[in-house]
Design an enzyme around this catalytic site. Structure first.
Site, PDB file in Angstrom:
ATOM      1  N   HIS A   1       0.982  -1.153   0.112  1.00 11.88           N
ATOM      2  CA  HIS A   1      -0.043   0.037  -0.166  1.00 11.88           C
ATOM      3  C   HIS A   1       0.909   1.257   0.127  1.00 11.88           C
ATOM      4  O   HIS A   1       0.362   2.405   0.107  1.00 11.88           O
ATOM      5  CB  HIS A   1      -1.028   0.225   1.192  1.00 11.88           C
TER       6      HIS A   1
ATOM      7  N   LYS B   1      -8.531  13.647   5.858  1.00 12.31           N
ATOM      8  CA  LYS B   1      -7.637  12.280   5.800  1.00 12.31           C
ATOM      9  C   LYS B   1      -6.479  12.277   6.961  1.00 12.31           C
ATOM     10  O   LYS B   1      -6.532  13.284   7.603  1.00 12.31           O
ATOM     11  CB  LYS B   1      -6.851  12.157   4.432  1.00 12.31           C
ATOM     12  N   ARG B   2      -5.870  11.157   7.191  1.00  9.16           N
ATOM     13  CA  ARG B   2      -4.990  11.241   8.088  1.00  9.16           C
ATOM     14  C   ARG B   2      -3.955  12.540   7.856  1.00  9.16           C
ATOM     15  O   ARG B   2      -3.579  12.960   6.797  1.00  9.16           O
ATOM     16  CB  ARG B   2      -4.200  10.148   8.270  1.00  9.16           C
TER      17      ARG B   2
ATOM     18  N   LYS C   1       0.966  14.086   2.623  1.00 11.32           N
ATOM     19  CA  LYS C   1      -0.599  14.474   2.145  1.00 11.32           C
ATOM     20  C   LYS C   1      -0.569  15.836   1.853  1.00 11.32           C
ATOM     21  O   LYS C   1      -1.576  16.362   1.492  1.00 11.32           O
ATOM     22  CB  LYS C   1      -1.566  13.725   3.253  1.00 11.32           C
TER      23      LYS C   1
ATOM     24  N   THR D   1      -8.499   6.834  -1.511  1.00 13.67           N
ATOM     25  CA  THR D   1      -9.867   6.358  -1.861  1.00 13.67           C
ATOM     26  C   THR D   1     -10.705   7.288  -1.491  1.00 13.67           C
ATOM     27  O   THR D   1     -11.932   7.281  -2.528  1.00 13.67           O
ATOM     28  CB  THR D   1      -9.998   4.878  -0.918  1.00 13.67           C
TER      29      THR D   1
ATOM     30  N   LYS E   1     -14.629   8.725  -3.414  1.00 17.26           N
ATOM     31  CA  LYS E   1     -15.687   9.088  -2.513  1.00 17.26           C
ATOM     32  C   LYS E   1     -16.477  10.191  -3.048  1.00 17.26           C
ATOM     33  O   LYS E   1     -17.609  10.476  -3.273  1.00 17.26           O
ATOM     34  CB  LYS E   1     -15.420   8.722  -1.341  1.00 17.26           C
TER      35      LYS E   1
END
Ligand code: 7GP
Length: 833
Positions: A374, A567-568, A573, A678, A682
C-alpha cells in the site's frame, strides 16, 4: 495503561433557540429546507439508546439466520475460500448498512416513526467500530462489503482491539487523544468462547530424530496465550450471503496454571499473567503509514496470524483432502506486510507438525499467498530486528533463515556474476542489529504481489522491488487499482442522490453494477435534472453546516464554495500546503479594496483528520490550522469570504456526512507518494470535483472522467527525485507567494511564531522534502481557476454530473472481481433466494 473513560455521547440536534440563530444565517431560498431538516421532537437520550438497541437487535437476528445459512452453504459446496488477513478493519457503523443491505430501511423508518423517532437520530446513536487508522483499514471494510455482495466465500481475519483508534479532541488548537473504549453493548459481535487457539511465544527449539531417523524441530517452553474468536456478520447488498469477519481477542491460557499459582498463594502474579495476556489485543497502534518496531506490535501480529492459520488449517483438514490440494481450497491475501508471519507459520505447520518435506510445503505456501503493498514510503516498510524475532519466535527465525538461504542460492545461480544483488535482495539486512525485511519475505512467499493504483504499481516495479522483477519476471507483479463500495459511499451516505440516479436509470441496479452510471450522461443538459442535482448538493451542504455548527460553534454560509481536505494528517499528504494556501488567500483578501472584495468567491476551507500521537510535525500542522481558523473566522474584514474549519475526530460516520457536501476536495500529496487514495473516489462519486496532484488513483480518475473535469497541478512523480537532489545541493528558492505566508506566520499573526518554526524550517532550511514550495505557485493559481469555474454554476454542474457518470470503474466490486480472477482463482457461490 488506559483508564476507562466515562461515557460521553453528545446529543445531536438543536434546541429551539439555536435553530433560530442558525436560521438567520441561512439564505432565504434554503431556509425552508433547513427548517425541515432541523425540526425534531424532543426525546431523552435513554429513549434514543433504547430505540437503537431494539432496532439493532431486530436486524442482528435476521443477519444471524442468513449468516448460519451462508456458512452451511459454503461448507456444503466446499469451494475454494478467500481469507483476507488485515490488522485493520475500519468498519464505521453497522446498523444503517445492515438495514440497506437487507433492503428493509424503509420499513424500519416507518416503524420508528410510529414510535416517535427519526431514523437518522437512532442510527447516530451507534458508536463507530474504528479498528483502523485510515485508507488501509477502510479498504478492508469496503472489500468485505463487496465480497459478500458478490457471493464470494470469504472470511476476514483481524484483531478485536479493546481500544480502536483514539478519539481526537481539540483543546486550545492542539490535538488531544482520548481512548476509544467501544465494546460495551456492541450488538454486532458474537463471542465464540468455544473457538479458541493456544498461541505460543518465546521458548526454545529442540532438534531430534523421529522414528525414521529424520531430523525434526520442535518449539518448546515459553508462554502460552489463548486466542478467542469473536464473529461479526457481514451482510451483502441484495443477496442472502452473510459472510464472517473473525476477530481474535487474547486472554490468559486455561485456568490451570493460574490456579497453581493461586493455590501457592501467588494471587498477584496470577492476575498479572491474566492482564499481560489481555494486553496483546488491547489497543490498535495509531500510526498510519509508519512502523515503529515495538515488541507488542510483533506479538499482535504473530498472535493473530497463528490463530487465523490454525483456524484455516483446521477447516481444511475437515475435508480430508491431500495437502497438495490446500492451494485449491485456500487463498490468503496479506493486507500489507503486517500478516507476513502467516507465510512462515504455514511453512512451520506443514514441516514441523504435519511432517511434509520442505520443498513440497514451500510450494503449497507460495501458491496460497498473495501480498498487497500500500505504500512506497520508507518509514512505513516493516523491518523487525533479528534479536527481537529470535527471542519471541525462535523457530520462525530459523525458518526465515532457511527461506532466505534457498532463495539466495537460486538467485546466485541465476546471476552468478552479480555479487551485489545478493545483499540487496536478502531478507536479512546486514545492519546492527540485523533486520528482517518483511516486504521481501512477503514477495518471496507469495505468488502475486500487487500495488493499489497504476502509478504506484509501476513505481514498485521500477524502484522498490526492481530486483525482484529481474529475479521472478514481471508476471509476479500486478496492479489492482483500489475502489470503494458504492453501497456505503453513495447509497448510504447520499440517499437523495442515489434515489435521483435510480429515478433516471429506472432502478437501483447501478449499486451492484456501477458502470451503469454512464447512462446518466445523456441527462447532463437536462435543466430540471440539473436543478435537482444542485438542490441535493445544497441539502448535503446544509447537513454539513449543521455538523460544523454543532461541533465547532462556527456558522458557515452553505452557499460558499466548500473546499474539503479530510484524511490522516501527514507531511506527504500536504495539509501544510493547503493551510499555507489558505493564509495566502487571507492575506490577499486583507489587501483588497471593498470593491475588489465583492468579486471574491466565498469559501469555506474544511479540514479533518488525526495525527499519530507521536508525530510531532503532524500535530503542529493541526495547531496551525486551528490558529488560522480563530484569526480568520473572527476577522470582520473577511466575513463570509473565507472561513476555516477543523472538524474534530474525523471518522467513518463523519465522512459519510462530509463526502456528499464538498464542492471541491483536496488530494494533493507529493507526486509518487500516495499509493492510491480512496476518498478521492468517494468525493467524485458524490458529485464533488477535486483538486489534486498527478499521484495515486487521481491519474486514473482523470483518465476516466476527462481532464476538463479535474483540477490538476504540481510537479510530476518523474521529476521529484531530481528536485530533491537539487534542494539537497542548495539549489532552492522559496516561492515568493509562500515567502509572504511565512512572513505573516513569523510576524506572529497566527499566535507565537515559535510554535510553527519547525514547519517553516522543514521547507526553507531542510530541503523541502515534500516539495511544498515547488508546487505552491501552481497550487494557488489552480485554486483561482477553481473559483472562476465555481461561479459558472451551469458548467460546474455539467462537470459534476459527467464525473459521476464516469466513475463506474471505482467500485470495489470491480476490484474484488480482479483479485478473484488474477490472484485468488476463486468463484462466487450460486445463491438462490
Ligand atoms: C494507504 C495508502 O496510503 C493509500 O494511498 C491507499 O489508498 C490505502 O492504503 C488503501 O490502499 N496506506 C495506509 O493506510 C497505510 O497505513 C502503510 O499503509 C502500511
Amino acid at each position: 495503561g488506559f483508564s476507562r473513560p466515562k461515557h460521553k455521547r453528545t446529543f445531536t440536534g438543536f434546541g429551539p433557540s439555536e435553530i433560530k440563530n442558525v436560521e438567520a444565517s441561512i439564505p432565504e431560498p434554503l431556509r425552508e429546507a433547513w427548517r425541515k431538516y432541523s425540526a425534531r421532537e424532543f426525546t431523552t437520550k435513554e429513549e434514543f439508546e433504547a430505540a437503537y438497541s431494539g432496532t439493532a437487535l431486530a436486524f442482528r437476528d435476521r443477519l444471524i439466520i442468513e449468516w448460519n445459512r451462508t456458512q452451511q452453504r459454503q461448507t456444503f459446496t466446499d469451494q475454494k475460500r478467500v481469507y483476507y488477513l488485515s490488522l485493520e478493519f475500519l468498519m464505521g457503523r453497522a446498523l444503517d448498512n445492515a438495514m440497506l443491505n437487507v433492503g428493509m430501511k424503509d420499513a424500519a423508518r416507518e416503524g420508528l416513526k410510529d414510535l416517535g423517532f427519526r431514523i437518522e437520530d437512532v442510527i447516530s446513536q451507534e458508536h463507530d467500530a474504528a479498528l483502523g487508522n485510515g485508507g488501509l483499514g477502510r479498504l478492508a471494510a469496503c472489500f468485505l462489503d463487496s465480497l459478500a455482495t458478490l457471493n464470494y466465500p470469504a472470511w476476514g481475519y483481524g484483531l478485536r482491539y479493546r481500544y480502536g483508534i483514539f478519539k481526537q479532541e481539540i483543546v486550545n488548537g492542539y490535538q488531544m487523544e482520548v481512548p476509544d473504549y467501544w465494546l460495551d453493548n456492541n450488538p454486532w459481535e458474537f463471542p465464540r468462547h468455544e473457538i479458541t487457539v493456544d498461541i505460543q511465544f518465546y521458548g526454545h527449539v529442540k532438534k531430534h530424530q523421529d522414528e525414521n531417523g529424520k531430523l525434526v524441530h520442535s518449539w518448546e517452553g515459553g508462554d502460552v496465550v489463548q486466542a478467542v474468536a469473536y464473529d461479526v456478520p457481514i451482510p451483502g447488498y441484495g443477496t442472502k450471503t452473510t459472510n464472517n469477519l473473525r476477530l481474535w481477542s487474547s486472554k490468559a491460557s486455561s485456568g490451570e496454571f493460574d490456579f497453581q499459582k493461586f493455590n501457592a498463594g501467588d494471587y498477584e502474579s496470577a492476575v498479572a499473567d491474566q492482564q499481560n495476556a489481555e494486553t496483546i489485543s488491547a489497543v490498535l497502534y495509531p500510526n498510519d503509514n509508519l512502523e515503529r518496531g515495538k515488541e507488542l506490535r510483533l506479538k499482535q501480529q504473530y498472535f493473530w496470524c497463528a490463530a487465523s492459520l490454525f483456524d484455516i488449517v483446521r477447516r481444511f483438514k475437515k475435508t480430508k483432502r491431500a495437502w497438495s490440494e490446500f492451494p485449491d481450497q485456500v487463498a490468503i491475501q496479506l493486507n500489507d506486510t503486517h500478516p507476513t508471519l502467516a507465510i512462515v507459520e504455514l511453512q512451520r505447520i506443514l514441516i514441523d507438525i504435519e511432517g511434509l518435506e520442505w520443498d513440497e510445503a514451500w510450494n503449497i505456501v507460495t501458491k496460497t499467498f498473495g501480498y498487497t503493498n500500500h505504500t512506497v514510503l520508507p518509514e512505513a516498510l516493516e523491518k523487525w530486528s533479528v534479536p527481537l524475532v529470535q527471542n519471541l519466535l525462535p523457530r520462525h527465525l530459523q525458518i526465515i533463515y532457511d527461506i532466505n538461504l534457498f532463495f539466495l542460492q537460486s538467485v546466485e545461480k541465476q546471476f552468478p556474476n552479480d555479487r551485489e544483488i545478493l545483499a540487496r535482495v536478502s531478507i536479512i539486512e546486514e545492519s546492527h542489529p540485523k533486520m528482517v525485511r518483511m516486504a521481501y519475505l512477503a514477495i518471496i512467499g507469495s505468488h502475486k504481489v500487487n500495488g493499489v493504483a497504476e502509478l504506484h504499481s509501476d513505481l514498485l516495479k521500477t524502484t522498490l522491488f526492481k530486483d525482484f522483477v529481474d529475479i521472478y519476471g514481471p508476471d509476479r507483479f500486478t496492479n489492482v487499482t483500489n475502489g470503494v463500495t458504492p453501497r456505503r459511499w453513495l447509497h448510504q451516505a447520499n440517499p437523495a442522490l442515489s434515489s435521483l440516479i435510480a429515478q433516471k436509470l429506472g432502478g437501483h441496479e447501478f449499486l451492484t453494477d456501477l458502470t451503469l452510471l454512464d447512462k446518466l450522461e445523456v441527462f447532463v443538459d437536462d435543466k430540471e435534472f440539473r436543478r435537482q442535482w444542485a438542490e441535493i448538493k445544497s441539502h448535503n451542504k446544509l447537513r454539513l453546516a449543521k455538523l460544523i455548527k454543532e461541533t465547532t460553534g462556527y456558522t458557515v454560509n452553505p452557499e460558499s464554495l466548500f473546499d474539503v481536505q479530510v484524511k490522516r494528517i501527514h507531511e506527504y499528504k500536504r495539509q501544510q500546503l493547503n493551510i499555507f494556501g489558505v493564509i495566502h488567500r487571507y492575506l490577499k483578501i486583507k489587501g483588497m479594496s471593498a470593491e475588489e472584495r465583492k468579486k471574491v468567491v466565498p469559501r469555506v476551507s474544511i479540514f479533518g483528520g488525526k495525527a499519530a500521537p507521536g508525530y510531532w510535525m503532524a500535530k503542529t500542522i493541526i495547531h496551525l490550522i486551528n490558529n488560522v481558523a480563530s484569526v480568520v473566522n473572527n476577522d470582520s474584514d473577511v466575513g463570509d469570504l473565507l472561513k476555516v474549519i477543523f472538524i474534530e475526530d474525523y471518522n467513518v460516520s463523519k465522512a459519510e456526512i462530509i463526502c456528499p457536501a464538498s464542492d471541491i476536495s483536496e488530494h494533493i500529496s507529493t507526486a509518487g507518494t500516495e499509493g492510491s487514495g480512496t476518498s478521492n473516489m468517494k468525493f467524485v462519486m458524490n458529485g464533488g470535483l477535486i483538486i489534486g496532484t498527478c499521484d495515486g488513483a487521481n491519474i486514473e480518475i482523470t483518465r476516466e472522467i476527462g481532464d476538463q473535469n479535474i483540477f490538476l497541478f504540481g510537479n510530476l512523480a518523474e521529476d521529484v527525485e531530481d528536485l530533491r537532489h537539487r534542494h539537497f545541493y542548495g539549489d532552492f528558492q522559496l516561492d515568493p507567494g509562500l515567502a509572504k505566508v511565512f512572513k505573516a506566520i513569523k510576524d506572529n499573526m497566527f499566535g507565537d511564531a515559535a510554535d510553527f518554526s519547525a514547519l517553516t524550517a522543514s521547507i526553507e532550511e531542510h530541503g523541502d522534502y515534500y516539495l511544498v514550495s515547488d508546487d505552491f505557485h501552481s497550487y494557488v493559481t489552480t485554486h483561482e481557476m477553481v473559483d472562476e469555474a465555481f461561479v459558472n454554476k451551469e458548467e460546474w454542474l455539467a462537470k459534476s454530473i459527467t464525473s459521476v457518470a464516469r466513475m463506474g470503474f471505482f467500485s470495489t466490486d470491480r476490484v474484488i472481481n480482479e483479485y478473484a480472477d488474477s490472484i485468488w482463482n476463486v468463484e462466487p457461490l450460486a445463491v438462490k433466494d
